[in-house]
Design a protein around this motif. Structure first.
Motif, PDB file in Angstrom:
ATOM      1  N   ARG A 158       4.832 -41.300   4.902  1.00  0.00           N
ATOM      2  CA  ARG A 158       4.123 -41.943   3.794  1.00  0.00           C
ATOM      3  C   ARG A 158       4.529 -41.347   2.450  1.00  0.00           C
ATOM      4  NH1 ARG A 158       3.007 -43.121   8.349  1.00  0.00           N
ATOM      5  NH2 ARG A 158       1.834 -44.981   8.836  1.00  0.00           N
ATOM      6  N   TYR A 159       4.743 -40.048   2.420  1.00  0.00           N
ATOM      7  CA  TYR A 159       5.184 -39.398   1.184  1.00  0.00           C
ATOM      8  C   TYR A 159       6.546 -39.952   0.746  1.00  0.00           C
ATOM      9  CZ  TYR A 159       6.190 -35.743  -2.205  1.00  0.00           C
ATOM     10  OH  TYR A 159       6.485 -35.069  -3.372  1.00  0.00           O
ATOM     11  N   LYS A 160       7.483 -40.056   1.683  1.00  0.00           N
ATOM     12  CA  LYS A 160       8.804 -40.582   1.362  1.00  0.00           C
ATOM     13  C   LYS A 160       8.730 -42.051   0.929  1.00  0.00           C
ATOM     14  CE  LYS A 160      12.448 -38.721   2.077  1.00  0.00           C
ATOM     15  NZ  LYS A 160      13.362 -37.983   1.207  1.00  0.00           N
ATOM     16  N   GLN A 161       7.842 -42.821   1.571  1.00  0.00           N
ATOM     17  CA  GLN A 161       7.702 -44.237   1.208  1.00  0.00           C
ATOM     18  C   GLN A 161       7.205 -44.368  -0.229  1.00  0.00           C
ATOM     19  OE1 GLN A 161       8.801 -46.592   3.111  1.00  0.00           O
ATOM     20  NE2 GLN A 161       8.098 -48.365   1.995  1.00  0.00           N
ATOM     21  N   GLN A 190      -0.088 -48.966  -0.351  1.00  0.00           N
ATOM     22  CA  GLN A 190      -0.639 -48.819   1.004  1.00  0.00           C
ATOM     23  C   GLN A 190      -0.303 -47.444   1.572  1.00  0.00           C
ATOM     24  OE1 GLN A 190       0.820 -51.707   3.809  1.00  0.00           O
ATOM     25  NE2 GLN A 190      -0.300 -50.824   5.514  1.00  0.00           N
ATOM     26  N   ALA A 191       0.923 -46.982   1.338  1.00  0.00           N
ATOM     27  CA  ALA A 191       1.328 -45.660   1.821  1.00  0.00           C
ATOM     28  C   ALA A 191       0.493 -44.563   1.170  1.00  0.00           C
ATOM     29  CB  ALA A 191       2.814 -45.442   1.556  1.00  0.00           C
ATOM     30  N   ALA A 216      10.181 -42.127  11.628  1.00  0.00           N
ATOM     31  CA  ALA A 216       8.832 -42.280  11.075  1.00  0.00           C
ATOM     32  C   ALA A 216       8.887 -42.991   9.727  1.00  0.00           C
ATOM     33  CB  ALA A 216       8.167 -40.913  10.939  1.00  0.00           C
ATOM     34  N   TRP A 217       9.862 -42.627   8.899  1.00  0.00           N
ATOM     35  CA  TRP A 217       9.996 -43.244   7.579  1.00  0.00           C
ATOM     36  C   TRP A 217      10.476 -44.681   7.700  1.00  0.00           C
ATOM     37  CZ3 TRP A 217      14.211 -41.452   3.594  1.00  0.00           C
ATOM     38  CH2 TRP A 217      14.025 -42.099   2.375  1.00  0.00           C
ATOM     39  N   LYS A 218      11.454 -44.921   8.565  1.00  0.00           N
ATOM     40  CA  LYS A 218      12.023 -46.261   8.746  1.00  0.00           C
ATOM     41  C   LYS A 218      10.955 -47.249   9.243  1.00  0.00           C
ATOM     42  CE  LYS A 218      15.698 -48.953   9.025  1.00  0.00           C
ATOM     43  NZ  LYS A 218      16.436 -49.362   7.846  1.00  0.00           N
TER      44      LYS A 218
END
Length: 168
Positions: free
Chosen positions: A71-74, A109-110, A98-100
């Protein structure tokens, strides 16, 4: 020339239709929509949650950390834009997967999911008091360490004066 589409007292200047309200304070925040204001406060809450997670790393499970990482990366980068790591990079591959998996998720939303996960990890977390509590804790630790260091130096100096044969 007044038009029905301009707010009262606003005019278009000579710069190609740019709005001018006569107030040169440059405060654009007053023009923000409620949605923009909500997004800004959500982003601030997200940043506080991200700072708080640093203290929860020891408490969180590996799955929870992967959930937070994705979620942080998103939020910070957007959709996954790097190639899948090779087979032998087990941790990198898990992070990538997980990121993909969040590719259809919006940053908003993230952020909401990230904040909810932090609240689940630490139900007592209060973002309004976080910064003041953290600053006080940092100040106390700094004063404690400085006091200990000064005391250690004083004790060592006294010991050296009492033991002249220990001097080099």
């Amino acid at each position: 020339m007044a038009t029905p589409f301009l707010p009262a007292g606003a005019t278009t200047g000579d710069s190609g239709g740019e709005l001018s309200s006569g107030d040169d304070s440059g405060d654009m925040e007053s023009f923000q929509t409620p949605e923009a204001e909500a997004t800004r406060s959500l982003a601030e809450l997200f940043e506080k949650a991200a700072a708080h997670v640093q203290g929860l790393v020891q408490v969180a499970s590996r799955e929870q950390l992967l959930y937070l990482y994705a979620r942080y990366k998103q939020v910070k980068v957007g959709n996954c834009n790097i190639p899948k790591p090779n087979f032998f990079d087990f941790e990198g591959k898990q992070k990538w997967e997980a990121w993909k998996a969040l590719s259809d998720s919006s940053p908003s939303q993230a952020m909401q999911e990230y904040i909810a996960a932090v609240r689940k990890l630490d139900p007592g977390w209060n973002p309004q008091t976080l910064s003041s509590t953290r600053n006080i804790s940092a100040w106390i630790m700094t004063r404690f360490l400085v006091s200990r260091q000064q005391a250690s130096v004083e004790l060592f100096t006294k010991w050296l004066w009492r033991n002249p044969t220990a001097r080099v």
